[in-house]
Design a protein around this motif. Structure first.
Motif, PDB file in Angstrom:
ATOM      1  N   ASP A 141       0.814  -1.218   0.000  1.00  0.00           N
ATOM      2  CA  ASP A 141       0.000   0.000   0.000  1.00  0.00           C
ATOM      3  C   ASP A 141       0.848   1.268   0.000  1.00  0.00           C
ATOM      4  OD1 ASP A 141      -2.368   1.446  -0.059  1.00  0.00           O
ATOM      5  OD2 ASP A 141      -2.508   1.532   2.129  1.00  0.00           O
ATOM      6  N   PRO A 142       1.822   1.386  -0.920  1.00  0.00           N
ATOM      7  CA  PRO A 142       2.639   2.605  -0.966  1.00  0.00           C
ATOM      8  C   PRO A 142       1.901   3.735  -1.671  1.00  0.00           C
ATOM      9  CG  PRO A 142       3.261   1.162  -2.747  1.00  0.00           C
ATOM     10  CD  PRO A 142       2.177   0.437  -1.986  1.00  0.00           C
ATOM     11  N   GLU A 143       2.413   4.939  -1.527  1.00  0.00           N
ATOM     12  CA  GLU A 143       1.966   6.029  -2.393  1.00  0.00           C
ATOM     13  C   GLU A 143       2.389   5.688  -3.820  1.00  0.00           C
ATOM     14  OE1 GLU A 143       0.261   8.725  -1.885  1.00  0.00           O
ATOM     15  OE2 GLU A 143       0.621   9.528   0.124  1.00  0.00           O
ATOM     16  N   LEU A 144       1.449   5.709  -4.763  1.00  0.00           N
ATOM     17  CA  LEU A 144       1.771   5.406  -6.153  1.00  0.00           C
ATOM     18  C   LEU A 144       1.815   6.701  -6.950  1.00  0.00           C
ATOM     19  CD1 LEU A 144       2.350   3.438  -8.429  1.00  0.00           C
ATOM     20  CD2 LEU A 144      -0.117   3.165  -8.740  1.00  0.00           C
ATOM     21  N   CYS A 145       3.024   7.049  -7.396  1.00  0.00           N
ATOM     22  CA  CYS A 145       3.256   8.300  -8.116  1.00  0.00           C
ATOM     23  C   CYS A 145       3.431   7.999  -9.602  1.00  0.00           C
ATOM     24  CB  CYS A 145       4.520   8.996  -7.599  1.00  0.00           C
ATOM     25  SG  CYS A 145       4.661   9.071  -5.801  1.00  0.00           S
ATOM     26  N   LEU A 146       2.519   8.477 -10.420  1.00  0.00           N
ATOM     27  CA  LEU A 146       2.631   8.288 -11.867  1.00  0.00           C
ATOM     28  C   LEU A 146       2.300   9.599 -12.573  1.00  0.00           C
ATOM     29  CD1 LEU A 146       0.965   4.789 -12.469  1.00  0.00           C
ATOM     30  CD2 LEU A 146       3.404   5.329 -12.439  1.00  0.00           C
ATOM     31  N   PRO A 147       2.929   9.852 -13.725  1.00  0.00           N
ATOM     32  CA  PRO A 147       2.618  11.079 -14.460  1.00  0.00           C
ATOM     33  C   PRO A 147       1.170  11.087 -14.941  1.00  0.00           C
ATOM     34  CG  PRO A 147       4.663  10.082 -15.249  1.00  0.00           C
ATOM     35  CD  PRO A 147       3.990   9.072 -14.372  1.00  0.00           C
ATOM     36  N   ALA A 148       0.531  12.230 -14.826  1.00  0.00           N
ATOM     37  CA  ALA A 148      -0.859  12.348 -15.281  1.00  0.00           C
ATOM     38  C   ALA A 148      -0.989  12.038 -16.764  1.00  0.00           C
ATOM     39  CB  ALA A 148      -1.371  13.757 -14.986  1.00  0.00           C
ATOM     40  N   ALA A 149       0.080  12.279 -17.536  1.00  0.00           N
ATOM     41  CA  ALA A 149       0.021  12.069 -18.980  1.00  0.00           C
ATOM     42  C   ALA A 149      -0.145  10.602 -19.362  1.00  0.00           C
ATOM     43  CB  ALA A 149       1.280  12.640 -19.643  1.00  0.00           C
ATOM     44  N   ASP A 150       0.170   9.673 -18.460  1.00  0.00           N
ATOM     45  CA  ASP A 150      -0.003   8.242 -18.737  1.00  0.00           C
ATOM     46  C   ASP A 150      -1.114   7.622 -17.896  1.00  0.00           C
ATOM     47  OD1 ASP A 150       1.830   7.985 -20.751  1.00  0.00           O
ATOM     48  OD2 ASP A 150       3.442   7.199 -19.495  1.00  0.00           O
ATOM     49  N   PHE A 151      -2.001   8.458 -17.376  1.00  0.00           N
ATOM     50  CA  PHE A 151      -3.034   7.965 -16.461  1.00  0.00           C
ATOM     51  C   PHE A 151      -3.908   6.891 -17.102  1.00  0.00           C
ATOM     52  CE2 PHE A 151      -7.316   8.378 -14.506  1.00  0.00           C
ATOM     53  CZ  PHE A 151      -6.979   7.954 -13.232  1.00  0.00           C
ATOM     54  N   THR A 152      -4.149   6.987 -18.408  1.00  0.00           N
ATOM     55  CA  THR A 152      -5.051   6.035 -19.068  1.00  0.00           C
ATOM     56  C   THR A 152      -4.521   4.604 -19.038  1.00  0.00           C
ATOM     57  OG1 THR A 152      -4.059   6.567 -21.205  1.00  0.00           O
ATOM     58  CG2 THR A 152      -6.054   7.761 -20.607  1.00  0.00           C
ATOM     59  N   TRP A 153      -3.231   4.428 -18.763  1.00  0.00           N
ATOM     60  CA  TRP A 153      -2.660   3.084 -18.721  1.00  0.00           C
ATOM     61  C   TRP A 153      -2.720   2.465 -17.324  1.00  0.00           C
ATOM     62  CZ3 TRP A 153      -1.582   0.600 -23.085  1.00  0.00           C
ATOM     63  CH2 TRP A 153      -1.345   1.342 -24.251  1.00  0.00           C
ATOM     64  N   SER A 154      -3.256   3.166 -16.350  1.00  0.00           N
ATOM     65  CA  SER A 154      -3.147   2.732 -14.953  1.00  0.00           C
ATOM     66  C   SER A 154      -4.434   2.122 -14.407  1.00  0.00           C
ATOM     67  CB  SER A 154      -2.740   3.924 -14.075  1.00  0.00           C
ATOM     68  OG  SER A 154      -3.762   4.914 -14.061  1.00  0.00           O
ATOM     69  N   ALA A 156      -5.409  -0.816 -13.797  1.00  0.00           N
ATOM     70  CA  ALA A 156      -5.252  -1.900 -12.830  1.00  0.00           C
ATOM     71  C   ALA A 156      -4.700  -1.416 -11.498  1.00  0.00           C
ATOM     72  CB  ALA A 156      -4.343  -2.983 -13.401  1.00  0.00           C
ATOM     73  N   LEU A 157      -4.396  -0.132 -11.409  1.00  0.00           N
ATOM     74  CA  LEU A 157      -3.717   0.435 -10.246  1.00  0.00           C
ATOM     75  C   LEU A 157      -4.550   1.536  -9.616  1.00  0.00           C
ATOM     76  CD1 LEU A 157      -0.308   0.771 -12.094  1.00  0.00           C
ATOM     77  CD2 LEU A 157      -0.839  -0.961 -10.343  1.00  0.00           C
ATOM     78  N   GLN A 158      -4.140   1.981  -8.431  1.00  0.00           N
ATOM     79  CA  GLN A 158      -4.750   3.127  -7.780  1.00  0.00           C
ATOM     80  C   GLN A 158      -3.692   4.204  -7.629  1.00  0.00           C
ATOM     81  OE1 GLN A 158      -7.917   3.979  -6.951  1.00  0.00           O
ATOM     82  NE2 GLN A 158      -6.995   5.953  -6.435  1.00  0.00           N
ATOM     83  N   VAL A 159      -3.699   5.177  -8.527  1.00  0.00           N
ATOM     84  CA  VAL A 159      -2.736   6.275  -8.459  1.00  0.00           C
ATOM     85  C   VAL A 159      -3.137   7.197  -7.316  1.00  0.00           C
ATOM     86  CG1 VAL A 159      -1.698   8.213  -9.697  1.00  0.00           C
ATOM     87  CG2 VAL A 159      -2.311   6.124 -10.935  1.00  0.00           C
ATOM     88  N   SER A 160      -2.221   7.417  -6.373  1.00  0.00           N
ATOM     89  CA  SER A 160      -2.532   8.282  -5.238  1.00  0.00           C
ATOM     90  C   SER A 160      -1.822   9.628  -5.311  1.00  0.00           C
ATOM     91  CB  SER A 160      -2.140   7.584  -3.916  1.00  0.00           C
ATOM     92  OG  SER A 160      -0.752   7.318  -3.872  1.00  0.00           O
ATOM     93  N   TRP A 161      -0.786   9.721  -6.172  1.00  0.00           N
ATOM     94  CA  TRP A 161       0.008  10.950  -6.228  1.00  0.00           C
ATOM     95  C   TRP A 161       0.376  11.247  -7.685  1.00  0.00           C
ATOM     96  CZ3 TRP A 161       4.589  11.748  -2.261  1.00  0.00           C
ATOM     97  CH2 TRP A 161       4.888  13.117  -2.168  1.00  0.00           C
ATOM     98  N   PRO A 162      -0.565  11.715  -8.479  1.00  0.00           N
ATOM     99  CA  PRO A 162      -0.236  12.060  -9.867  1.00  0.00           C
ATOM    100  C   PRO A 162       0.598  13.335  -9.909  1.00  0.00           C
ATOM    101  CG  PRO A 162      -2.493  12.687  -9.385  1.00  0.00           C
ATOM    102  CD  PRO A 162      -1.977  11.970  -8.165  1.00  0.00           C
ATOM    103  N   TYR A 163       1.427  13.433 -10.943  1.00  0.00           N
ATOM    104  CA  TYR A 163       2.253  14.636 -11.072  1.00  0.00           C
ATOM    105  C   TYR A 163       2.362  15.035 -12.533  1.00  0.00           C
ATOM    106  CZ  TYR A 163       6.231  11.570 -12.323  1.00  0.00           C
ATOM    107  OH  TYR A 163       7.059  10.662 -12.937  1.00  0.00           O
ATOM    108  N   GLY A 180       8.307  11.737 -24.857  1.00  0.00           N
ATOM    109  CA  GLY A 180       9.045  11.037 -25.898  1.00  0.00           C
ATOM    110  C   GLY A 180       8.533   9.641 -26.143  1.00  0.00           C
ATOM    111  N   HIS A 181       9.140   8.657 -25.508  1.00  0.00           N
ATOM    112  CA  HIS A 181       8.763   7.256 -25.720  1.00  0.00           C
ATOM    113  C   HIS A 181       7.282   7.048 -25.417  1.00  0.00           C
ATOM    114  CE1 HIS A 181       9.002   2.977 -25.951  1.00  0.00           C
ATOM    115  NE2 HIS A 181       8.956   2.761 -24.647  1.00  0.00           N
ATOM    116  N   PHE A 182       6.800   7.557 -24.319  1.00  0.00           N
ATOM    117  CA  PHE A 182       5.384   7.705 -23.977  1.00  0.00           C
ATOM    118  C   PHE A 182       5.186   9.153 -23.565  1.00  0.00           C
ATOM    119  CE2 PHE A 182       5.086   3.185 -23.993  1.00  0.00           C
ATOM    120  CZ  PHE A 182       3.750   2.816 -23.904  1.00  0.00           C
ATOM    121  N   ASP A 183       3.961   9.653 -23.661  1.00  0.00           N
ATOM    122  CA  ASP A 183       3.703  11.043 -23.259  1.00  0.00           C
ATOM    123  C   ASP A 183       4.085  11.283 -21.807  1.00  0.00           C
ATOM    124  OD1 ASP A 183       2.798  11.652 -25.771  1.00  0.00           O
ATOM    125  OD2 ASP A 183       0.651  11.565 -25.251  1.00  0.00           O
TER     126      ASP A 183
END
Length: 291
Positions: A141-154, A156-163, A180-183
């Motif tokens: 149950d960690p804080e999950l930090c993912l870029p908002a630009a790739d939110f559509t791929w998440s 299966a996950l619960q993003v708690s800290w988008p940036y 670049g490679h992904f947005d």
């Protein structure tokens, strides 16, 4: 508020991993297809879809781990099908951070992470190396930090800290979006150790006699298809890498100890000097140029 989860039902669905690429989905039944394989950066399986449950993947793909640098652990599967990234656990006095994930973690590997102090923060460079983030989130149950630009791929996950473009989730550990490679493609910079976890921004070929020594380096939009980055994408990469003082560059596959900022900038300058390409460049040819 951090941790607020008004609807957790989707995260209780079974998880399935694609045998062709390793992307995980949560679904009420075996998925009909894999969105990652259908994406232009990958390829569809030649003999039809196959999905595995976590237990089936654990039985098929043994998990291994090793401390590569003091306080930096690599987890990987061998043998494995699909893309096959490694996951890294970075220990700090402020808590542990996971970056990337291997295709599946054994119960013994999860227990090892627990013995090392668990995981306060979790992130990944892009969806190709999400691996079994689902297992890490379910267990720790960690804080999950993912870029908002790739939110559509998440899904299966619960993003708690988008940036957006930058986040320092723990002191000394910096997430920088390169796109670049992904947005939403991002890299992780460990200031104390001077290691850049570069995701798929770069690709290395390694010395067969020394898996920590890179012999070539390249950059690409789509590695499998050999698609190069555009000039504007390369310039953004350069702007990000130029700000970071690193002496090692680790991908999800190759922890290259002999490539730092000078060589990376030399590669990007070379690619920007003419028509961009995705071909490997001998690292030795960039040493003198970069220094």
């Amino acid at each position: 508020m951090p941790g607020y989860l008004p609807f957790a039902g989707a995260l209780k669905l079974p998880a399935y991993t694609c045998d062709n690429c390793g992307f995980w989905q949560r679904h009420f039944e075996t998925p009909a297809a894999c969105p990652m394989c259908l994406d232009a950066r990958h390829v569809v399986p030649q003999d039809g879809w196959r999905f595995r449950t976590a237990r089936e993947a654990q039985d098929a793909f043994p998990c291994h781990w090793q401390e590569l640098e003091s306080g930096v652990w690599r987890f990987w599967n061998e043998p494995v099908s699909g893309i096959g990234p490694s996951g890294y656990l970075i220990q700090t006095e402020h808590g542990n951070m996971g970056f990337e994930a291997c295709p599946v973690f054994s119960e013994a590997a999860l227990d090892q992470i627990a013995r090392l102090g668990g995981m306060a923060v979790l992130s990944a460079s892009h969806p190709h190396s999400y691996g079994a983030l689902t297992q890490l989130q379910d267990r720790f149950d960690p804080e999950l930090c993912l870029p908002a630009a790739d939110f559509t791929w998440s899904a299966a996950l619960q993003v708690s800290w988008p940036y957006d473009d930058f986040l320092e989730p723990l002191p000394g550990l910096e997430l920088h979006r390169t796109a670049g490679h992904f947005d939403g493609h991002a890299i992780l910079y460990d200031r104390a150790r001077k290691i850049c976890f570069c995701g798929d921004a770069l690709k290395f070929e390694l010395d067969p006699a020394d898996f920590r020594r890179a012999t070539t380096i390249s950059a690409h939009k789509a590695f499998v298809r050999g698609v190069p980055l555009t000039p504007s994408e390369l310039r953004r990469y350069r702007d990000v890498f130029e700000r970071l003082d690193f002496v090692q560059t680790w991908t999800p596959f190759e922890p290259a100890a002999n490539c730092g900022r000078p060589e990376v900038l030399a590669l990007l300058d070379q690619l920007l000097s003419g028509r961009s390409h995705a071909a490997p460049v001998p690292l030795e040819s960039l040493h003198a140029q970069g220094r």
